[in-house]
Design an enzyme around this catalytic site. Structure first.
Site, PDB file in Angstrom:
ATOM      1  N   LEU A 144       0.992  -1.484  -0.144  1.00  0.00           N
ATOM      2  CA  LEU A 144      -0.131  -0.250  -0.210  1.00  0.00           C
ATOM      3  C   LEU A 144       1.249   1.013   0.180  1.00  0.00           C
ATOM      4  O   LEU A 144       2.331   1.406   0.744  1.00  0.00           O
ATOM      5  CB  LEU A 144      -0.640  -0.068   1.450  1.00  0.00           C
ATOM      6  CG  LEU A 144      -1.792  -1.182   1.158  1.00  0.00           C
ATOM      7  CD1 LEU A 144      -2.710  -1.352   3.322  1.00  0.00           C
ATOM      8  CD2 LEU A 144      -3.217  -0.421   0.567  1.00  0.00           C
ATOM      9  N   LYS A 181      -5.251  -1.075   9.932  1.00  0.00           N
ATOM     10  CA  LYS A 181      -3.957  -1.654   9.249  1.00  0.00           C
ATOM     11  C   LYS A 181      -3.333  -2.743  10.062  1.00  0.00           C
ATOM     12  O   LYS A 181      -2.527  -2.087  11.905  1.00  0.00           O
ATOM     13  CB  LYS A 181      -2.894  -0.123   8.684  1.00  0.00           C
ATOM     14  CG  LYS A 181      -2.249  -1.050   8.256  1.00  0.00           C
ATOM     15  CD  LYS A 181      -1.281  -0.210   7.585  1.00  0.00           C
ATOM     16  CE  LYS A 181      -0.270   0.009   6.246  1.00  0.00           C
ATOM     17  NZ  LYS A 181       0.867  -1.860   6.635  1.00  0.00           N
TER      18      LYS A 181
HETATM   19  S1  IVH Z   1      -4.727  -4.538   1.620  1.00  0.00           S
HETATM   20  C1  IVH Z   1      -3.470  -3.937  -2.461  1.00  0.00           C
HETATM   21  N1  IVH Z   1      -5.638  -4.018   4.443  1.00  0.00           N
HETATM   22  O1  IVH Z   1      -0.246  -4.235   4.833  1.00  0.00           O
HETATM   23  C2  IVH Z   1      -3.286  -3.820  -0.633  1.00  0.00           C
HETATM   24  N2  IVH Z   1      -3.800  -4.937   4.274  1.00  0.00           N
HETATM   25  O2  IVH Z   1       1.202  -1.987   3.225  1.00  0.00           O
HETATM   26  C3  IVH Z   1      -2.773  -4.872  -0.302  1.00  0.00           C
HETATM   27  N3  IVH Z   1      -2.095  -5.234   6.121  1.00  0.00           N
HETATM   28  O3  IVH Z   1       1.062  -5.844   3.189  1.00  0.00           O
HETATM   29  C4  IVH Z   1      -3.551  -5.261   1.262  1.00  0.00           C
HETATM   30  N4  IVH Z   1      -3.882  -4.508   7.215  1.00  0.00           N
HETATM   31  O4  IVH Z   1       0.841  -6.630   5.185  1.00  0.00           O
HETATM   32  C5  IVH Z   1      -4.909  -4.293   3.292  1.00  0.00           C
HETATM   33  N5  IVH Z   1      -6.515  -4.319   6.334  1.00  0.00           N
HETATM   34  C6  IVH Z   1      -5.771  -4.445   5.727  1.00  0.00           C
HETATM   35  C7  IVH Z   1      -4.044  -4.387   6.255  1.00  0.00           C
HETATM   36  C8  IVH Z   1      -3.336  -4.421   4.954  1.00  0.00           C
HETATM   37  C9  IVH Z   1      -3.036  -4.560   7.225  1.00  0.00           C
HETATM   38  C10 IVH Z   1      -0.928  -4.645   6.078  1.00  0.00           C
HETATM   39  C11 IVH Z   1      -0.679  -6.178   4.493  1.00  0.00           C
HETATM   40  C12 IVH Z   1      -0.240  -5.124   3.804  1.00  0.00           C
HETATM   41  C13 IVH Z   1       0.696  -3.996   3.825  1.00  0.00           C
HETATM   42  C14 IVH Z   1       0.456  -2.842   2.555  1.00  0.00           C
END
Ligand code: IVH
Length: 709
Positions: free
Chosen positions: A89, A121
């Site tokens: 992200l 997150k």
């Molecule tokens: S969405 C394509 N949703 O954050 C989107 N990620 O910085 C990627 N993470 O690798 C993932 N909580 O390990 C998403 N509610 C959430 C999340 C989340 C933690 C982590 C995940 C990702 C990282 C990206």
């Protein structure tokens, strides 16, 4: 012993019923956080199933709740390419940046709807779970893969299977309710809750290992551990946030996806909201930051995702991240403050721990007024003086840490040095430091601090589980001289416990003045509960008792291994260093600690008193037979990666048998591509059918697994 009477229900039906019941309660407990039965009742169900499966090994299915933990360690992990890349992200750190993102999204979306799904997150690591068709219209967990570099991850299925919030199978009705087919992929975050992190770290410290820095690192290390039974003790939690069916996101959008995942039985984080404006987003951030401390796990920000799938498609991706999602990251949790004083605490083993008493400072939602300084060497390395300004961090560990002394010219340096006490601050005895050790210890066996900490440790959750044995009770028990060792707990009766007191101040209604009265600390109800907990603890088992004794370096895992190997406290006490070191994970340091412990007459006497009190000190020795013993497999068709010979060899290595034709005695049919009449016969006889992954899961559960490549 396990003779079936003709009136007993069919064992297969019984097993199926127990499995359903256990799955239902696992879901209530691990996913919904709303258990309906006690832990003991749950354990009883699980034990019933284990017993039944032990008597009828042919009834064991790979998705049975008893099959979460495999047997032996793997040698490595197979690399697996993701169905589609696991992206990261983009981050924002301020309201302005977030407003900029919101503007761009709206521009690019044009006439398409823009609503956002706000989520927390979670500070763990992302994993992908693949489900494939299972028996009777269900979906079955086939593989669990780490994110890796986003393109390729590692197959950590046997570890993922130990995570209780990950369903091993999802029955047809649930899939229907969720609108899911039998095959799909779920992505989400594996995290280690703070309580589990602390417990694991305490155990590491007990074993003389460096504590892990934060829950995320610990979770990551755990998932890559080659020993699933260790992973099972770590209590990871999985929160689902993405769903892919045939490599595609659900057309219904993110909010509907999360609801579907929840309906399917996955744990979905409840702190989520669909919203339409920047104002709402900012409010969500504020709420998340304010509620952060109460979560029990770490989050490092908030994620906003465009809800509608059509809008997501129009926005598309930049390099490694979607344009339709953004993270808002919280700023690090640290603060500057002054060290007012250094106090020294005495632990259960007599270890002296220096603690910085701080000018209270607000860090990450709470006021911090104390921070650990670990040991004398740490203070020396920091060059810390009383009055210094220091940087204090609150990591995953709830215990704040002093990380550095501020020497920037703006903050005055302290002017009083600190010298470690020569006498124990609790009992006044001399303290000693062994060659090459960092810690000073009080070696007075009668030091009250040691007794207090030993009692608290003995009763702790995960040790002897005497929940009612809290600070106040222990303090009073010691003050009234009712206990001089943990064994005395078993001599307590109702009268003794009712004599414990507390001071209560109440306002007199007539005079309006406060009056202090002495009351019973526990009351009749609390007394009865505590007595029952003490009584129940007698059956906690050898490994818990070993933990309870507080032998250095003997934490949960080591205690379990020792209990299994020796089977009784007498056998353990009679063991030589060599015999001890035959136990997995026991090296010279641990064996020496055990020998030293039992060499002390006081400790041997303690064991004797516990025995006399009726504390059970035996454990069932686990037979070392292979877990596929008694199972017969029939192979048919071509498996994707294994030759038939290889499959046969591995089944036999794990103690199973293979046969050429399917009959009622067949436990499993392993079917590959172009399986023929044997598969039909298996269906006809309702014999469980496995694909290669299913066989691998069973093998991993049964024996050392070779990496498939
Ligand atoms: S969405 C394509 N949703 O954050 C989107 N990620 O910085 C990627 N993470 O690798 C993932 N909580 O390990 C998403 N509610 C959430 C999340 C989340 C933690 C982590 C995940 C990702 C990282 C990206």
């Amino acid at each position: 012993m396990s003779k079936e009477s003709p009136h007993k229900p069919d064992p297969a039906q019984q097993a199926a019923k127990l499995r359903d019941e256990i799955r239902h309660h696992e879901h209530l407990y691990y996913v919904l956080d709303a258990p309906e039965i006690s832990d003991a009742e749950f354990d009883a169900l699980m034990n019933d199933l284990k017993r039944l499966e032990a008597a009828h090994p042919e009834l064991v299915t790979p998705d049975s709740p008893t099959q979460r933990v495999g047997g032996k360690p793997a040698e490595g992990f197979r690399k697996v390419r993701h169905s589609r890349p696991m992206l990261s992200l983009d981050n924002t750190y301020s309201a302005e940046e977030l407003a900029g993102w919101d503007r761009r999204v709206r521009e690019l979306a044009g006439d398409l709807p823009v609503a956002y799904m706000a989520e927390l997150k979670l500070d763990g690591l992302s994993v992908a779970l693949h489900y494939t068709p299972g028996a009777e219209g269900s979906a079955r967990l086939a593989t669990g893969i780490t994110r890796g570099d986003g393109q390729t991850g590692e197959d950590v299925t046997s570890n993922i299977r130990t995570i209780r919030s990950v369903p091993l199978s999802i029955p047809a009705e649930r899939l229907k309710k969720a609108g899911l087919p039998q095959g799909f992929e779920v992505r989400g975050e594996a995290i280690l809750p703070l309580a589990a992190f602390q417990a694991a770290n305490e155990e590491r410290e007990e074993q003389g290992l460096e504590p892990a820095v934060n829950p995320r690192n610990f979770a990551a290390g755990t998932l890559r551990t080659l020993e699933p039974s260790i992973v099972a003790t770590r209590k990871l939690v999985f929160f689902a946030y993405f769903l892919l069916v045939e490599g595609e996101y659900l057309a219904a959008g993110q909010a509907a996806t999360l609801d579907a995942l929840s309906a399917a039985g996955f744990r979905v984080n409840p702190h989520r909201r669909r919203m339409h404006s920047l104002d709402e987003m900012l409010r969500f951030i504020e709420e998340a930051e304010a509620g952060r401390e109460e979560l029990g796990y770490e989050i490092d920000g908030v994620v906003f995702k465009v809800d509608a799938h059509a809008t997501q498609l129009r926005l598309g991706y930049t390099g490694r991240a979607p344009r339709w999602a953004i993270a808002y990251k919280f700023t690090a949790k640290s603060g500057l403050t002054q060290v007012k004083e250094i106090t020294v605490q005495v632990g259960r083993t007599g270890k002296l721990t220096p603690v910085a008493e701080l000018e209270p400072v607000f860090i990450g939602g709470t006021t911090v007024s104390r921070a650990t300084l670990h040991n004398a060497g740490f203070i020396e390395r920091l060059g810390l003086r009383l009055g210094d300004w220091v940087k204090v961090e609150r990591g995953g560990d709830v215990i704040p840490k002093v990380v550095e002394v501020i020497e920037d010219g703006e903050h005055p340096r302290g002017n009083r040095g600190f010298s470690f006490p020569l006498d124990c601050p609790e009992c006044g005895s001399r303290v000693v430091r062994a060659e090459g050790e960092a810690d000073w210890r009080c070696v007075n066996a009668g030091c009250p601090a040691k007794l207090r900490e030993s009692l608290l440790h003995f009763g702790a959750r995960g040790v002897m589980n005497i929940e009612g044995l809290g600070d106040a009770v222990v303090e009073q028990l010691m003050e009234k001289r009712l206990v001089k060792s943990v064994a005395d707990l078993y001599r307590l009766d109702g009268k003794a416990l009712l004599s414990l007191e507390k001071q209560v101040t109440r306002k007199n209604k007539t005079t309006g003045l406060g009056e202090t009265k002495t009351e019973s600390l526990l009351g009749p109800k609390g007394t009865a509960t505590l007595l029952k907990q003490i009584e129940d603890s007698k059956r906690a088992g050898l490994s818990r008792v070993l933990m309870g004794l507080g032998i250095r370096f003997v934490g949960e895992r080591t205690a379990e291994l020792l209990a299994q190997e020796f089977g009784s406290i007498d056998a353990l006490m009679a063991a030589t260093a060599e015999e001890l070191e035959r136990v997995e994970e026991v090296g010279p340091r641990i064996s020496e600690a055990i020998l030293e412990f039992f060499a002390q007459p006081a400790n041997r006497a303690l064991v004797e008193s516990l025995k006399r009190a009726g504390v059970e000190m035996t454990a069932e020795k686990k037979p070392r037979t292979a877990q596929l013993a008694g199972l017969t497999f029939v192979l048919t068709g071509t498996l994707p990666t294994m030759t038939r010979d290889e499959a046969k060899q591995r089944i036999e290595a794990a103690g199973g048998k293979t046969a050429g034709s399917v009959s009622k005695k067949t436990s499993y049919v392993v079917a590959g591509e172009e399986a023929g009449s044997k598969l039909d016969k298996a269906r006809e006889l309702k014999i469980p059918i496995l694909d290669e992954n299913g066989l691998l899961a069973l093998l991993e559960g049964a024996s050392g697994d070779k990496p498939a490549e």
